[in-house]
Design a protein around this motif. Structure first.
Motif, PDB file in Angstrom:
ATOM      1  N   GLY A  44      11.334  62.270  41.166  1.00 56.03           N
ATOM      2  CA  GLY A  44       9.987  62.786  40.916  1.00 56.03           C
ATOM      3  C   GLY A  44       8.948  61.681  40.942  1.00 56.03           C
ATOM      4  O   GLY A  44       9.244  60.529  41.274  1.00 56.03           O
ATOM      5  N   PRO A  45       7.731  62.017  40.569  1.00 59.49           N
ATOM      6  CA  PRO A  45       6.640  61.032  40.631  1.00 59.49           C
ATOM      7  C   PRO A  45       6.833  59.881  39.642  1.00 59.49           C
ATOM      8  O   PRO A  45       7.309  60.076  38.530  1.00 59.49           O
ATOM      9  N   VAL A  46       6.461  58.685  40.107  1.00 58.34           N
ATOM     10  CA  VAL A  46       6.517  57.487  39.277  1.00 58.34           C
ATOM     11  C   VAL A  46       5.169  56.775  39.362  1.00 58.34           C
ATOM     12  O   VAL A  46       4.425  56.955  40.318  1.00 58.34           O
ATOM     13  N   VAL A  47       4.870  55.986  38.339  1.00 56.93           N
ATOM     14  CA  VAL A  47       3.660  55.160  38.341  1.00 56.93           C
ATOM     15  C   VAL A  47       4.051  53.734  37.980  1.00 56.93           C
ATOM     16  O   VAL A  47       4.973  53.511  37.189  1.00 56.93           O
ATOM     17  N   LEU A  48       3.369  52.764  38.585  1.00 56.00           N
ATOM     18  CA  LEU A  48       3.605  51.351  38.305  1.00 56.00           C
ATOM     19  C   LEU A  48       2.753  50.951  37.103  1.00 56.00           C
ATOM     20  O   LEU A  48       1.536  51.162  37.098  1.00 56.00           O
ATOM     21  N   LEU A  49       3.408  50.390  36.086  1.00 57.00           N
ATOM     22  CA  LEU A  49       2.741  50.005  34.839  1.00 57.00           C
ATOM     23  C   LEU A  49       3.056  48.549  34.499  1.00 57.00           C
ATOM     24  O   LEU A  49       4.081  48.019  34.927  1.00 57.00           O
ATOM     25  N   HIS A  50       2.176  47.938  33.673  1.00 54.34           N
ATOM     26  CA  HIS A  50       2.570  46.692  33.022  1.00 54.34           C
ATOM     27  C   HIS A  50       3.816  47.016  32.203  1.00 54.34           C
ATOM     28  O   HIS A  50       3.921  48.102  31.628  1.00 54.34           O
ATOM     29  N   HIS A  51       4.722  46.076  32.105  1.00 50.66           N
ATOM     30  CA  HIS A  51       5.930  46.318  31.322  1.00 50.66           C
ATOM     31  C   HIS A  51       5.581  46.593  29.858  1.00 50.66           C
ATOM     32  O   HIS A  51       6.194  47.454  29.213  1.00 50.66           O
ATOM     33  N   ILE A  52       4.587  45.895  29.319  1.00 48.38           N
ATOM     34  CA  ILE A  52       4.180  46.109  27.932  1.00 48.38           C
ATOM     35  C   ILE A  52       3.685  47.549  27.723  1.00 48.38           C
ATOM     36  O   ILE A  52       3.967  48.173  26.704  1.00 48.38           O
ATOM     37  N   CYS A  53       2.983  48.095  28.711  1.00 50.05           N
ATOM     38  CA  CYS A  53       2.495  49.479  28.622  1.00 50.05           C
ATOM     39  C   CYS A  53       3.670  50.465  28.692  1.00 50.05           C
ATOM     40  O   CYS A  53       3.720  51.439  27.938  1.00 50.05           O
ATOM     41  N   TRP A 103      -6.454  48.425  22.220  1.00 44.98           N
ATOM     42  CA  TRP A 103      -6.030  47.084  21.818  1.00 44.98           C
ATOM     43  C   TRP A 103      -5.686  46.232  23.040  1.00 44.98           C
ATOM     44  O   TRP A 103      -6.173  45.118  23.175  1.00 44.98           O
ATOM     45  N   VAL A 104      -4.846  46.760  23.942  1.00 48.57           N
ATOM     46  CA  VAL A 104      -4.370  45.953  25.073  1.00 48.57           C
ATOM     47  C   VAL A 104      -5.477  45.716  26.101  1.00 48.57           C
ATOM     48  O   VAL A 104      -5.447  44.709  26.810  1.00 48.57           O
ATOM     49  N   ALA A 105      -6.472  46.580  26.165  1.00 48.90           N
ATOM     50  CA  ALA A 105      -7.579  46.415  27.113  1.00 48.90           C
ATOM     51  C   ALA A 105      -8.360  45.127  26.843  1.00 48.90           C
ATOM     52  O   ALA A 105      -8.999  44.592  27.743  1.00 48.90           O
ATOM     53  N   LYS A 106      -8.275  44.621  25.623  1.00 47.90           N
ATOM     54  CA  LYS A 106      -8.980  43.382  25.260  1.00 47.90           C
ATOM     55  C   LYS A 106      -8.165  42.139  25.623  1.00 47.90           C
ATOM     56  O   LYS A 106      -8.638  41.020  25.463  1.00 47.90           O
ATOM     57  N   ARG A 107      -6.930  42.336  26.091  1.00 45.86           N
ATOM     58  CA  ARG A 107      -6.047  41.227  26.443  1.00 45.86           C
ATOM     59  C   ARG A 107      -6.140  40.934  27.933  1.00 45.86           C
ATOM     60  O   ARG A 107      -6.460  41.819  28.726  1.00 45.86           O
ATOM     61  N   PRO A 108      -5.829  39.706  28.350  1.00 47.07           N
ATOM     62  CA  PRO A 108      -5.829  39.391  29.783  1.00 47.07           C
ATOM     63  C   PRO A 108      -4.730  40.188  30.501  1.00 47.07           C
ATOM     64  O   PRO A 108      -3.742  40.586  29.875  1.00 47.07           O
ATOM     65  N   PRO A 109      -4.876  40.409  31.806  1.00 48.73           N
ATOM     66  CA  PRO A 109      -3.892  41.215  32.547  1.00 48.73           C
ATOM     67  C   PRO A 109      -2.465  40.677  32.490  1.00 48.73           C
ATOM     68  O   PRO A 109      -1.522  41.435  32.632  1.00 48.73           O
ATOM     69  N   ASP A 110      -2.303  39.363  32.241  1.00 49.26           N
ATOM     70  CA  ASP A 110      -0.951  38.807  32.192  1.00 49.26           C
ATOM     71  C   ASP A 110      -0.398  38.712  30.769  1.00 49.26           C
ATOM     72  O   ASP A 110       0.650  38.128  30.540  1.00 49.26           O
ATOM     73  N   PHE A 111      -1.073  39.346  29.807  1.00 51.09           N
ATOM     74  CA  PHE A 111      -0.637  39.317  28.409  1.00 51.09           C
ATOM     75  C   PHE A 111       0.732  39.973  28.259  1.00 51.09           C
ATOM     76  O   PHE A 111       0.996  41.026  28.827  1.00 51.09           O
ATOM     77  N   GLN A 112       1.605  39.314  27.472  1.00 50.38           N
ATOM     78  CA  GLN A 112       2.912  39.874  27.140  1.00 50.38           C
ATOM     79  C   GLN A 112       3.114  39.769  25.641  1.00 50.38           C
ATOM     80  O   GLN A 112       2.896  38.715  25.061  1.00 50.38           O
ATOM     81  N   SER A 113       3.532  40.844  25.023  1.00 55.01           N
ATOM     82  CA  SER A 113       3.779  40.858  23.589  1.00 55.01           C
ATOM     83  C   SER A 113       5.037  40.072  23.269  1.00 55.01           C
ATOM     84  O   SER A 113       6.005  40.100  24.012  1.00 55.01           O
ATOM     85  N   LYS A 114       5.027  39.406  22.151  1.00 52.37           N
ATOM     86  CA  LYS A 114       6.195  38.655  21.717  1.00 52.37           C
ATOM     87  C   LYS A 114       6.996  39.425  20.665  1.00 52.37           C
ATOM     88  O   LYS A 114       7.962  38.937  20.134  1.00 52.37           O
ATOM     89  N   ILE A 115       6.569  40.631  20.334  1.00 57.30           N
ATOM     90  CA  ILE A 115       7.240  41.431  19.313  1.00 57.30           C
ATOM     91  C   ILE A 115       8.367  42.230  19.976  1.00 57.30           C
ATOM     92  O   ILE A 115       8.122  43.057  20.842  1.00 57.30           O
ATOM     93  N   PRO A 116       9.617  41.983  19.588  1.00 58.04           N
ATOM     94  CA  PRO A 116      10.737  42.695  20.218  1.00 58.04           C
ATOM     95  C   PRO A 116      11.003  44.045  19.568  1.00 58.04           C
ATOM     96  O   PRO A 116      10.574  44.307  18.451  1.00 58.04           O
ATOM     97  N   GLY A 117      11.719  44.885  20.285  1.00 56.91           N
ATOM     98  CA  GLY A 117      12.252  46.109  19.700  1.00 56.91           C
ATOM     99  C   GLY A 117      11.334  47.304  19.790  1.00 56.91           C
ATOM    100  O   GLY A 117      10.154  47.205  20.107  1.00 56.91           O
ATOM    101  N   LYS A 118      11.936  48.463  19.490  1.00 58.95           N
ATOM    102  CA  LYS A 118      11.209  49.718  19.524  1.00 58.95           C
ATOM    103  C   LYS A 118      10.541  49.977  18.192  1.00 58.95           C
ATOM    104  O   LYS A 118      11.023  49.533  17.157  1.00 58.95           O
ATOM    105  N   ARG A 119       9.444  50.752  18.212  1.00 60.28           N
ATOM    106  CA  ARG A 119       8.726  51.053  16.982  1.00 60.28           C
ATOM    107  C   ARG A 119       8.648  52.548  16.711  1.00 60.28           C
ATOM    108  O   ARG A 119       8.018  52.962  15.757  1.00 60.28           O
ATOM    109  N   ARG A 120       9.274  53.374  17.548  1.00 61.81           N
ATOM    110  CA  ARG A 120       9.193  54.835  17.366  1.00 61.81           C
ATOM    111  C   ARG A 120       9.798  55.204  16.019  1.00 61.81           C
ATOM    112  O   ARG A 120      10.869  54.755  15.666  1.00 61.81           O
TER     113      ARG A 120
END
Length: 103
Positions: free
Chosen positions: A40-49, A84-101
């Motif tokens: 099915g349809p896919v979209v390309l995203l930043h990995h952080i997103c 929040w992420v819109a204020k970060r540079p396009p190459d921003f990567q979070s250093k926080i590991p793991g899921k938060r759900r």
């Protein structure tokens, strides 16, 4: 070969920021493969997103109610993340590991 500029880079449809070369990125199946979205349809995203989507929503929720970029952008937690992420540079990567759900 021409150099990539922000005008020629792909744009993440979740956060609307460019995805520079070398920045972790991933394809998001709008309908999860486990819920019938294979091929099915896919979209390309930043990995952080992409990680934030899966940390926020279950596969069932994604298949049932959040199977478009527009629906994802309207989810309250993802709206907050996007602001929040819109204020970060396009190459921003979070250093926080793991899921938060929260289950």
């Amino acid at each position: 070969m021409a150099e990539n500029t922000q005008d020629t880079m792909p744009i993440c449809p979740l956060c609307d920021r460019p995805i520079p070369p070398g920045v972790p990125q991933s394809l998001h199946h709008l309908i999860p493969k486990l819920k019938g979205g294979k091929g099915g349809p896919v979209v390309l995203l930043h990995h952080i997103c992409h990680r934030e989507i899966h940390a926020t929503l279950t596969e069932a929720e994604l298949a049932r109610s959040f199977n478009t970029v527009e629906a994802l952008r309207l989810h309250p937690r993802l709206e907050k993340f996007i602001r929040w992420v819109a204020k970060r540079p396009p190459d921003f990567q979070s250093k926080i590991p793991g899921k938060r759900r929260k289950r």
